[in-house]
Design a protein around this motif. Structure first.
Motif, PDB file in Angstrom:
ATOM      1  N   MET A   1       0.518  26.002  27.678  1.00  0.00           N
ATOM      2  CA  MET A   1      -0.414  25.096  27.044  1.00  0.00           C
ATOM      3  C   MET A   1      -0.781  25.507  25.584  1.00  0.00           C
ATOM      4  SD  MET A   1      -2.240  22.418  28.020  1.00  0.00           S
ATOM      5  CE  MET A   1      -3.827  21.417  27.445  1.00  0.00           C
ATOM      6  N   TRP A   2      -0.536  26.834  25.289  1.00  0.00           N
ATOM      7  CA  TRP A   2      -1.176  27.321  23.951  1.00  0.00           C
ATOM      8  C   TRP A   2      -0.212  26.611  22.967  1.00  0.00           C
ATOM      9  CZ3 TRP A   2       2.613  29.085  20.734  1.00  0.00           C
ATOM     10  CH2 TRP A   2       3.753  29.387  21.481  1.00  0.00           C
ATOM     11  N   TRP A   3       0.779  26.085  23.230  1.00  0.00           N
ATOM     12  CA  TRP A   3       1.574  25.697  22.040  1.00  0.00           C
ATOM     13  C   TRP A   3       1.068  24.355  21.562  1.00  0.00           C
ATOM     14  CZ3 TRP A   3       4.002  21.267  23.006  1.00  0.00           C
ATOM     15  CH2 TRP A   3       4.229  20.868  24.282  1.00  0.00           C
ATOM     16  N   ILE A   4       0.377  23.799  22.561  1.00  0.00           N
ATOM     17  CA  ILE A   4      -0.406  22.151  21.994  1.00  0.00           C
ATOM     18  C   ILE A   4      -1.282  22.484  21.117  1.00  0.00           C
ATOM     19  CG2 ILE A   4      -1.351  20.212  22.946  1.00  0.00           C
ATOM     20  CD1 ILE A   4       0.071  20.708  25.769  1.00  0.00           C
ATOM     21  N   TYR A   5      -2.231  23.544  21.552  1.00  0.00           N
ATOM     22  CA  TYR A   5      -3.162  24.071  20.751  1.00  0.00           C
ATOM     23  C   TYR A   5      -2.885  24.457  19.377  1.00  0.00           C
ATOM     24  CZ  TYR A   5      -6.268  23.784  24.744  1.00  0.00           C
ATOM     25  OH  TYR A   5      -6.668  23.199  25.866  1.00  0.00           O
ATOM     26  N   ALA A   6      -1.722  24.970  19.164  1.00  0.00           N
ATOM     27  CA  ALA A   6      -1.185  25.710  17.885  1.00  0.00           C
ATOM     28  C   ALA A   6      -0.583  24.417  17.112  1.00  0.00           C
ATOM     29  CB  ALA A   6       0.005  26.680  18.208  1.00  0.00           C
ATOM     30  N   ILE A   7       0.107  23.460  17.865  1.00  0.00           N
ATOM     31  CA  ILE A   7       0.387  22.333  17.056  1.00  0.00           C
ATOM     32  C   ILE A   7      -0.562  21.495  16.387  1.00  0.00           C
ATOM     33  CG2 ILE A   7       1.532  19.932  17.332  1.00  0.00           C
ATOM     34  CD1 ILE A   7       3.696  21.741  19.298  1.00  0.00           C
ATOM     35  N   LEU A   8      -1.596  21.336  17.376  1.00  0.00           N
ATOM     36  CA  LEU A   8      -2.733  20.356  16.806  1.00  0.00           C
ATOM     37  C   LEU A   8      -3.442  21.450  15.702  1.00  0.00           C
ATOM     38  CD1 LEU A   8      -4.468  19.583  20.303  1.00  0.00           C
ATOM     39  CD2 LEU A   8      -3.402  18.187  18.554  1.00  0.00           C
ATOM     40  N   SER A   9      -3.541  22.662  15.752  1.00  0.00           N
ATOM     41  CA  SER A   9      -3.930  23.529  14.664  1.00  0.00           C
ATOM     42  C   SER A   9      -3.328  23.380  13.368  1.00  0.00           C
ATOM     43  CB  SER A   9      -4.131  24.951  15.042  1.00  0.00           C
ATOM     44  OG  SER A   9      -4.390  25.999  13.901  1.00  0.00           O
ATOM     45  N   ALA A  10      -2.153  23.277  13.347  1.00  0.00           N
ATOM     46  CA  ALA A  10      -1.256  22.965  12.346  1.00  0.00           C
ATOM     47  C   ALA A  10      -1.396  21.686  11.780  1.00  0.00           C
ATOM     48  CB  ALA A  10       0.199  23.350  12.860  1.00  0.00           C
ATOM     49  N   PHE A  11      -1.555  20.774  12.627  1.00  0.00           N
ATOM     50  CA  PHE A  11      -1.692  19.198  12.275  1.00  0.00           C
ATOM     51  C   PHE A  11      -2.866  19.155  11.330  1.00  0.00           C
ATOM     52  CE2 PHE A  11      -3.638  15.235  13.115  1.00  0.00           C
ATOM     53  CZ  PHE A  11      -2.637  14.343  12.534  1.00  0.00           C
ATOM     54  N   PHE A  12      -4.038  19.724  11.985  1.00  0.00           N
ATOM     55  CA  PHE A  12      -5.324  19.733  11.157  1.00  0.00           C
ATOM     56  C   PHE A  12      -5.299  20.483  10.267  1.00  0.00           C
ATOM     57  CE2 PHE A  12      -6.594  17.990  15.599  1.00  0.00           C
ATOM     58  CZ  PHE A  12      -7.143  16.821  14.952  1.00  0.00           C
ATOM     59  N   ALA A  13      -4.596  21.770  10.047  1.00  0.00           N
ATOM     60  CA  ALA A  13      -4.534  22.437   8.937  1.00  0.00           C
ATOM     61  C   ALA A  13      -3.836  21.592   7.857  1.00  0.00           C
ATOM     62  CB  ALA A  13      -4.156  23.781   9.155  1.00  0.00           C
ATOM     63  N   SER A  14      -2.908  20.851   8.251  1.00  0.00           N
ATOM     64  CA  SER A  14      -2.219  20.063   7.284  1.00  0.00           C
ATOM     65  C   SER A  14      -2.946  19.123   6.492  1.00  0.00           C
ATOM     66  CB  SER A  14      -0.863  19.619   7.693  1.00  0.00           C
ATOM     67  OG  SER A  14      -1.196  18.594   8.592  1.00  0.00           O
ATOM     68  N   LEU A  15      -3.950  18.412   7.396  1.00  0.00           N
ATOM     69  CA  LEU A  15      -4.823  17.332   6.819  1.00  0.00           C
ATOM     70  C   LEU A  15      -5.830  18.093   5.995  1.00  0.00           C
ATOM     71  CD1 LEU A  15      -5.404  14.845   9.988  1.00  0.00           C
ATOM     72  CD2 LEU A  15      -4.102  14.781   7.891  1.00  0.00           C
ATOM     73  N   THR A  16      -5.942  19.312   6.060  1.00  0.00           N
ATOM     74  CA  THR A  16      -7.377  20.154   5.689  1.00  0.00           C
ATOM     75  C   THR A  16      -6.718  20.194   4.250  1.00  0.00           C
ATOM     76  OG1 THR A  16      -8.077  21.239   7.491  1.00  0.00           O
ATOM     77  CG2 THR A  16      -8.290  22.180   5.431  1.00  0.00           C
ATOM     78  N   ALA A  17      -5.665  20.597   3.963  1.00  0.00           N
ATOM     79  CA  ALA A  17      -5.324  20.713   2.659  1.00  0.00           C
ATOM     80  C   ALA A  17      -5.049  19.576   1.888  1.00  0.00           C
ATOM     81  CB  ALA A  17      -3.758  21.349   2.723  1.00  0.00           C
ATOM     82  N   ILE A  18      -4.603  18.390   2.379  1.00  0.00           N
ATOM     83  CA  ILE A  18      -4.713  17.208   1.646  1.00  0.00           C
ATOM     84  C   ILE A  18      -6.164  16.568   1.341  1.00  0.00           C
ATOM     85  CG2 ILE A  18      -4.185  14.634   1.873  1.00  0.00           C
ATOM     86  CD1 ILE A  18      -1.736  16.899   1.650  1.00  0.00           C
ATOM     87  N   PHE A  19      -6.857  16.537   2.244  1.00  0.00           N
ATOM     88  CA  PHE A  19      -8.516  16.277   2.103  1.00  0.00           C
ATOM     89  C   PHE A  19      -9.103  17.045   1.214  1.00  0.00           C
ATOM     90  CE2 PHE A  19      -8.145  14.308   6.567  1.00  0.00           C
ATOM     91  CZ  PHE A  19      -7.571  12.978   5.996  1.00  0.00           C
ATOM     92  N   ALA A  20      -8.978  18.373   1.277  1.00  0.00           N
ATOM     93  CA  ALA A  20      -9.424  19.409   0.490  1.00  0.00           C
ATOM     94  C   ALA A  20      -9.260  19.197  -1.036  1.00  0.00           C
ATOM     95  CB  ALA A  20      -9.077  20.780   0.785  1.00  0.00           C
ATOM     96  N   LYS A  21      -7.818  18.765  -1.468  1.00  0.00           N
ATOM     97  CA  LYS A  21      -7.385  18.774  -2.807  1.00  0.00           C
ATOM     98  C   LYS A  21      -7.743  17.587  -3.434  1.00  0.00           C
ATOM     99  CE  LYS A  21      -4.567  19.459  -6.305  1.00  0.00           C
ATOM    100  NZ  LYS A  21      -4.457  20.372  -7.088  1.00  0.00           N
ATOM    101  N   ILE A  22      -8.082  16.470  -2.578  1.00  0.00           N
ATOM    102  CA  ILE A  22      -8.675  15.078  -2.932  1.00  0.00           C
ATOM    103  C   ILE A  22     -10.189  15.458  -3.139  1.00  0.00           C
ATOM    104  CG2 ILE A  22      -9.315  12.950  -2.425  1.00  0.00           C
ATOM    105  CD1 ILE A  22      -6.579  12.893  -0.716  1.00  0.00           C
ATOM    106  N   GLY A  23     -10.794  16.207  -2.135  1.00  0.00           N
ATOM    107  CA  GLY A  23     -12.326  16.539  -2.298  1.00  0.00           C
ATOM    108  C   GLY A  23     -12.635  17.390  -3.507  1.00  0.00           C
TER     109      GLY A  23
END
Length: 138
Positions: free
Chosen positions: A1-23
Motif C-alpha cells: 500500500m505504501w507505493w500508492i501513497y508514494a505515487i500520490l505524493s509524486a503526483f501532487f508534488a508535480s502539481l505543486t511545482a506547476i501551480f507554484a510557478k504560476i502563483g
C-alpha cells in the motif's frame, strides 16, 4: 500500500511545482512560501481534527517532538529555497534537480539510519545524481 501513497505524493508534488510557478509570478518567494505554509497548516490540522487524531498528542515523547520540529525546520528551508529556485529558473530544471533529494536521502539513510544499500538502489541513486548534473550544466 505504501507505493500508492508514494505515487500520490509524486503526483501532487508535480502539481505543486506547476501551480507554484504560476502563483509566484511577480510575488516575493518568501511571502508565497509563508502563504503556502498557512494553507498546509490548515489542511493538515483539518484532517487531524476530522479523524480525531489529535488524541495522540499526549503520547508524543520529547524525542518525537524534537525530531518532528527539526523536520519541520528543514521542510520550511527546503520550501523557501524551492520557491526561490522556481522563481529564478524553469520548472523543467528546478523540479528534477530538487529531486536530487532522493539520492541524498538514500545516502543519509545508510549513514544515519544504518539502512542497507542494495546494488539496485545504489545504481538508481547514481543515475539520479548523473541526471541532476546533466540538468544543472545543460
Amino acid at each position: 500500500m505504501w507505493w500508492i501513497y508514494a505515487i500520490l505524493s509524486a503526483f501532487f508534488a508535480s502539481l505543486t511545482a506547476i501551480f507554484a510557478k504560476i502563483g509566484i509570478t511577480g510575488v516575493n518567494s518568501n511571502l508565497a512560501t509563508a502563504i503556502r505554509s498557512v494553507i498546509i497548516l490548515l489542511v493538515a490540522w483539518g484532517i487531524v481534527f476530522a479523524r480525531s487524531e489529535y488524541r495522540g498528542i499526549p503520547a508524543l515523547s520529547k524525542h518525537n517532538l524534537m525530531y518532528i520540529v527539526i523536520s519541520g525546520i528543514t521542510t520550511g528551508l527546503s520550501w523557501i529555497f524551492y520557491f526561490k529556485a522556481l522563481q529564478a529558473g524553469k520548472v523543467t530544471q528546478v523540479a528534477p534537480v530538487d529531486k536530487l533529494s532522493i539520492a541524498l536521502t538514500i545516502v543519509l539513510s545508510v549513514v544515519f539510519l544504518g539502512e542497507s544499500l542494495s546494488l539496485k538502489t545504489a545504481m538508481g541513486a547514481l543515475l539520479i545524481i548523473i541526471g541532476t548534473v546533466v540538468l544543472i550544466f545543460e
